[in-house]
Design an enzyme around this catalytic site. Structure first.
Site, PDB file in Angstrom:
ATOM      1  N   GLN A 245       0.842  -1.148  -0.275  1.00 14.94           N
ATOM      2  CA  GLN A 245      -0.025  -0.135   0.092  1.00 14.94           C
ATOM      3  C   GLN A 245       0.921   1.190  -0.058  1.00 14.94           C
ATOM      4  OE1 GLN A 245      -1.880  -1.825   3.615  1.00 14.94           O
ATOM      5  NE2 GLN A 245      -4.134  -1.166   2.646  1.00 14.94           N
ATOM      6  N   ARG A 275     -16.724   7.201   2.890  1.00 18.47           N
ATOM      7  CA  ARG A 275     -15.968   6.888   3.891  1.00 18.47           C
ATOM      8  C   ARG A 275     -14.539   7.160   3.597  1.00 18.47           C
ATOM      9  NH1 ARG A 275     -12.257   2.980   6.060  1.00 18.47           N
ATOM     10  NH2 ARG A 275     -12.570   2.417   8.216  1.00 18.47           N
ATOM     11  N   ASP A 277     -10.751   6.769   4.110  1.00 21.00           N
ATOM     12  CA  ASP A 277     -10.279   5.941   4.900  1.00 21.00           C
ATOM     13  C   ASP A 277      -8.792   6.759   5.290  1.00 21.00           C
ATOM     14  OD1 ASP A 277      -9.491   3.104   5.718  1.00 21.00           O
ATOM     15  OD2 ASP A 277      -7.990   3.284   4.266  1.00 21.00           O
ATOM     16  N   GLU A 319     -12.703   8.586   8.674  1.00 20.63           N
ATOM     17  CA  GLU A 319     -12.009   7.566   9.508  1.00 20.63           C
ATOM     18  C   GLU A 319     -10.704   8.022  10.203  1.00 20.63           C
ATOM     19  OE1 GLU A 319      -9.815   3.402  10.249  1.00 20.63           O
ATOM     20  OE2 GLU A 319      -9.338   4.782   8.448  1.00 20.63           O
ATOM     21  N   HIS A 388     -14.697  -3.793  11.621  1.00 27.64           N
ATOM     22  CA  HIS A 388     -13.628  -4.802  10.989  1.00 27.64           C
ATOM     23  C   HIS A 388     -12.414  -4.788  11.307  1.00 27.64           C
ATOM     24  CE1 HIS A 388     -12.799  -1.100   8.927  1.00 27.64           C
ATOM     25  NE2 HIS A 388     -11.689  -1.656   8.456  1.00 27.64           N
TER      26      HIS A 388
END
Ligand code: GLC
Length: 640
Positions: A245, A275, A277, A319, A388
């Site tokens: 990533q 959302r 992230d 988030e 999660h």
């Protein structure tokens, strides 16, 4: 508008085609878009062309917007609190684990309707790199849906169906990083200098070492360090999370405009809420932890303005798993007030819920939530019990000192307790990313397993099972009343336990967050209508909470909340007010009966309507002389 900006706007407007509604929004939000971008990129020679291109893209995107979405634009412009209302209740699921594909999700909408949700967050669903891909958080193509889930047309059809049922759709936009398989990264690997400049790369360790002096590691076990050596590039690449990533470089204006286009495209597919992230990580600065930098808020304001102008129906959810003081800034603080996200995850509440459940004590939660900044106008929390991710025990020295506890010992207690390693623990979770020197760890596990349902079922202990069910409902009762949008995490409504087979998957083995990402058990879900089952008890309990919330204006996200001392450290109390309406919540955090003097109800001008107050819990509230008696884990909502 300042005169020089007005002239600039006039010039921009003259070159843009757009309908009158678009143009008036552009005028209204022009400075909100332009100013942060000028602050970030004004001196960058690439900026002028990027900005002009962005405005064209916005005009085009607004022009192409579906008539139904334009109607939503209009509705939400005249109802700016559409997301914040007491009627909003959300559900979160991985599309594949819930229903196989996006089409499968459409077929399961009656289930969501029955539960009463009005908001569906589907976990990352854009095309990701092959596994491992961090559950989809390593996106290889923002313009395509993950092939196993369906196509963009399926997503469009799903959004349309959801809208028809009064449910809005939330989708992740992974802003901070792309997969190393994304076309930009591949071009960079192939020697494209322009694409290389989308990422933060370094020829040697000099700068990475300088940064790492103050950089905390997010995944010290599974992905140590924040930089990864990429042989093909002969460079170190910034990778905050996993090495596949790659962090984008937002000091490059092209990166911002590229992501803004991603946002515009998702908006036009019919996504209602984005959302955002890992948003605190977008800007890096040496000598800091490279989170929550002021530039992040400039970026967010600009991105929000892009959506407001081109697709005003779209809401933003941050988030940001950061401290309370930082967290609130994502909802727009100071000069960004009203200009950033509508929603942000209240991770502080989430961790405190589990902390209070383990200790059976209210003071820490009362103190921390009581000193948390109020949400700014026009924004609200997302409240949740599980998600999660792991639970991080972000409890500070100051907080514990205020209630006579020790932060290190308490955090250690929590990670031990929820791993099932503490005398009397009912939990069946696991440690995540344990710190070798302190012994502290974060926690993995589903709500049912952490709350004692798994252990009780294994032991065939009916009393313990009832307590476990009550614990899950208690935590949801506080999250539902806290104010903000409550989210139900897939499976918690029927008590799904930890996935026993999570280690079977070779790419999941290293990351025990997969233990609390089980697949939906539809056979178990059918038992929700079978009285006497765990599934029915939780399902009915949550439906009572959904109904109570919808009928209680004081849970509107814009209300004010004040935790209070109830005279009994084992009973948590919260008072909420909104538009002249009040809600008093009392919640017993223990497995024993607890007493609270009934004067607490009069004190806030509320009526001691015991049947009404007992409704969301489902048990009668007993009275013994001057005291209310709360049964194990019983809660009550007193509304005016
Ligand atoms: C967010 C996600 C988490 C993911 C990370 C990197 O924190 O919730 O699951 O690992 O971002 O994308």
């Amino acid at each position: 508008m300042r005169p020089e900006v007005r002239a600039e706007f006039a010039e921009v407007r003259a070159r843009l085609d757009g309908d009158p509604a678009f143009l008036s929004r552009l005028e209204r939000f022009f400075t909100e878009l332009r100013d942060p971008l000028v602050a970030l990129y004004g001196s960058d020679p690439r900026f002028g062309a990027q900005f002009a291109g962005l405005l064209q893209a916005m005009a085009r995107s607004a022009g192409e917007r579906d008539p139904d979405l334009r109607r939503l634009d209009h509705e939400r412009e005249i109802t700016p609190d559409w997301l914040l209302r007491e009627q909003t209740v959300g559900y979160v699921a991985y599309a594949d684990r819930f229903a196989g594909t996006l089409r499968g999700v459409r077929e399961r909408l009656p289930y969501l309707r029955e539960l009463g949700v009005s908001y569906l967050h589907l976990m990352p669903l854009l095309a990701a790199r092959p596994e491992p891909n961090d559950g989809g958080y390593a996106v290889a193509d923002y313009g395509a849906v993950e092939p196993a889930l369906g196509t963009m047309d399926d997503l469009r059809a799903l959004a349309r169906d959801l809208h028809g049922q009064g449910i809005s759709l939330c989708v992740d936009v992974v802003l901070n990083h792309t997969a190393r398989e994304h076309a930009w990264a591949r071009a960079a690997l192939g020697g494209d200098e322009r694409r290389l400049a989308y990422y933060r790369t370094f020829p040697d360790r000099t700068e990475p070492d300088e940064y790492e002096r103050t950089l905390p590691e997010v995944f010290p076990d599974i992905a140590p360090g924040s930089f990864t050596w990429v042989r093909e590039l002969g460079r170190w690449v910034w990778a905050t999370f996993n090495d596949y990533q790659w962090d984008l470089d937002y000091s490059n204006p092209e990166v911002f405009t590229a992501m803004a286009r991603v946002v515009l495209d998702l908006a036009n597919v019919g996504v209602d809420v984005l959302r955002l992230d890992a948003v605190p990580f977008l800007w890096k600065r040496k000598g800091t932890d490279c989170q929550n930098q002021p530039e992040v808020h400039e970026l967010l304001q600009a991105l929000r303005s892009v959506a407001r102008i081109a697709a005003p129906a779209v809401g933003f959810k941050a988030e940001a798993i950061v401290s309370p003081a930082q967290l609130v800034t994502y909802l727009g603080a100071g000069r960004h007030e009203g200009k950033e996200c509508d929603l942000a995850y209240n991770n502080v509440l989430m961790a405190l819920l589990w902390s209070s459940l383990a200790s059976g004590r209210a003071p820490l939660m009362t103190h921390v939530l009581g000193s948390m900044p109020q949400v700014p106008p026009g924004a609200g929390w997302v409240t949740y019990v599980r998600c999660h991710d792991d639970i991080g025990w972000a409890i500070t020295e100051e907080d514990t000192a205020a209630v006579g506890e020790d932060a290190h010992l308490h955090r250690l207690f929590l990670s031990d307790f929820y791993a099932g390693d503490f005398p009397g623990s009912f939990a069946r979770g696991a440690r995540f990313e344990q710190d070798a020197s302190s012994g502290e760890a974060r926690t993995s596990g589903t709500a049912a397993s952490l709350a004692g349902i798994e252990a009780a079922l294994d032991a065939g202990d009916e009393v313990a099972l009832q307590l476990g069910i009550r614990r899950v409902l208690l935590l949801h009762a506080v999250a539902f009343a806290h104010g903000g949008v409550p989210l139900i995490y897939m499976g918690d409504e029927i008590g799904l336990r930890n996935d026993r087979a999570w280690t079977d998957h070779p790419h999941h083995r290293a990351d025990n967050r997969w233990m609390h990402r089980p697949s939906m058990d539809w056979r178990a879900a059918e038992r929700r209508h079978l009285p006497g089952t765990v599934e029915a008890a939780l399902w009915e309990g949550l439906r009572r909470l959904v109904a109570a919330r919808r009928a209680t204006r004081a849970t509107h996200a814009q209300g004010a909340g004040q935790p209070l001392w109830t005279g009994n450290d084992r009973v948590y109390g919260l008072l909420r007010t909104f538009a002249g309406e009040r809600l008093l919540v009392l919640a017993n955090l223990t497995a024993d009966d607890q007493r609270v003097h009934k004067s607490i109800v009069d004190e806030f001008g509320l009526l001691l309507d015991r049947p009404a107050a007992a409704r969301p819990d489902g048990r009668d509230l007993r009275l013994d002389g001057e005291h209310l008696i709360f049964a194990p884990y019983q809660f009550a909502w007193f509304a005016a």
